[in-house]
Design an enzyme around this catalytic site. Structure first.
Site, PDB file in Angstrom:
ATOM      1  N   HIS A  76       0.840  -1.201   0.000  1.00  0.00           N
ATOM      2  CA  HIS A  76       0.000   0.000   0.000  1.00  0.00           C
ATOM      3  C   HIS A  76       0.873   1.249   0.000  1.00  0.00           C
ATOM      4  O   HIS A  76       0.631   2.202  -0.748  1.00  0.00           O
ATOM      5  CB  HIS A  76      -0.874   0.067   1.266  1.00  0.00           C
ATOM      6  CG  HIS A  76      -1.909  -0.978   1.386  1.00  0.00           C
ATOM      7  ND1 HIS A  76      -2.058  -1.722   2.533  1.00  0.00           N
ATOM      8  CD2 HIS A  76      -2.873  -1.405   0.530  1.00  0.00           C
ATOM      9  CE1 HIS A  76      -3.068  -2.566   2.382  1.00  0.00           C
ATOM     10  NE2 HIS A  76      -3.574  -2.393   1.168  1.00  0.00           N
ATOM     11  N   SER A 116      -3.292  -7.231   3.185  1.00  0.00           N
ATOM     12  CA  SER A 116      -3.499  -7.075   4.629  1.00  0.00           C
ATOM     13  C   SER A 116      -3.985  -8.380   5.251  1.00  0.00           C
ATOM     14  O   SER A 116      -3.554  -8.752   6.341  1.00  0.00           O
ATOM     15  CB  SER A 116      -4.521  -5.965   4.904  1.00  0.00           C
ATOM     16  OG  SER A 116      -4.025  -4.724   4.491  1.00  0.00           O
ATOM     17  N   LYS A 175     -18.040  -5.501   8.676  1.00  0.00           N
ATOM     18  CA  LYS A 175     -16.783  -6.211   8.933  1.00  0.00           C
ATOM     19  C   LYS A 175     -16.127  -5.692  10.196  1.00  0.00           C
ATOM     20  O   LYS A 175     -16.017  -4.492  10.395  1.00  0.00           O
ATOM     21  CB  LYS A 175     -15.805  -5.978   7.773  1.00  0.00           C
ATOM     22  CG  LYS A 175     -15.911  -6.952   6.651  1.00  0.00           C
ATOM     23  CD  LYS A 175     -14.794  -6.658   5.671  1.00  0.00           C
ATOM     24  CE  LYS A 175     -14.414  -7.877   4.880  1.00  0.00           C
ATOM     25  NZ  LYS A 175     -13.357  -7.572   3.920  1.00  0.00           N
ATOM     26  N   ARG A 200      -2.045  -6.090  -8.420  1.00  0.00           N
ATOM     27  CA  ARG A 200      -1.063  -7.132  -8.136  1.00  0.00           C
ATOM     28  C   ARG A 200      -1.033  -8.193  -9.215  1.00  0.00           C
ATOM     29  O   ARG A 200       0.003  -8.763  -9.510  1.00  0.00           O
ATOM     30  CB  ARG A 200      -1.389  -7.804  -6.795  1.00  0.00           C
ATOM     31  CG  ARG A 200      -1.250  -6.881  -5.606  1.00  0.00           C
ATOM     32  CD  ARG A 200      -1.722  -7.551  -4.365  1.00  0.00           C
ATOM     33  NE  ARG A 200      -3.174  -7.755  -4.478  1.00  0.00           N
ATOM     34  CZ  ARG A 200      -3.975  -8.066  -3.479  1.00  0.00           C
ATOM     35  NH1 ARG A 200      -3.495  -8.267  -2.285  1.00  0.00           N
ATOM     36  NH2 ARG A 200      -5.263  -8.215  -3.667  1.00  0.00           N
TER      37      ARG A 200
END
Length: 169
Positions: free
Chosen positions: A27, A137, A51, A100
């Protein structure tokens, strides 16, 4: 008014959105690169009520502010709702997203097209540094929870907070 806006030029703004639970070196690489391309970069920390994160929103914001302080042009705020509304309220014309893998592109392209269709906000895709191409993460939290060494995957302040949260000091 002083600065670039007073001279008739427009301040170039972009946003790097995410949950950042926690922020990783991947990040940080994207944010650093965006900060070199734009006058102001907002890091928008998404609030997802459904969440439960490892870190509270305020903790994430403080960690991100700490690790991006050296850039000088990064602002960190939370947001709830549509990212394009966040952008509209702050006159941000561009979203910067790291990719990614090809699988990221499939999802992100749909989001970019929707965001552009809703408000005209553009999305710029930045290929992730190969060093961080596997990094997320979720993966950092999972490895750390099992006692794995993630110190090279997150900034030192984040590693310390993560270790403290998981009782690994």
């Amino acid at each position: 008014m002083t600065g670039p806006e007073s001279e008739g030029s427009q301040v170039r703004r972009a946003v790097c959105p995410g949950s950042f639970d926690p922020i990783t070196n991947g990040h940080l690489d994207i944010i650093a690169r965006a900060s070199r391309l734009y006058d102001e970069v907002y890091v928008a920390v998404m609030i997802n009520q459904s969440k439960k994160g490892l870190f509270e929103i305020d903790e994430r914001i403080e960690l991100i502010r700490d690790v991006t302080a050296e850039y000088g042009n990064v602002r960190v705020e939370s947001f709830h709702g549509l990212l394009v509304d966040f952008c509209k309220q702050r006159e941000i014309p561009a979203i910067v997203k790291g990719l990614r893998a090809v699988s990221d592109f499939d999802y992100e392209l749909q989001m970019a097209q929707m965001n552009n269709g809703l408000t005209g906000v553009e999305t710029l895709f930045v290929p992730t540094n190969p060093t961080y191409s596997f990094l997320s993460s979720s993966l950092v939290k999972e490895v750390a929870a099992w006692g794995g060494d993630v110190s090279h995957l997150v900034p030192p302040q984040v590693f310390e907070a993560l270790s403290g949260r998981l009782g690994k000091n």
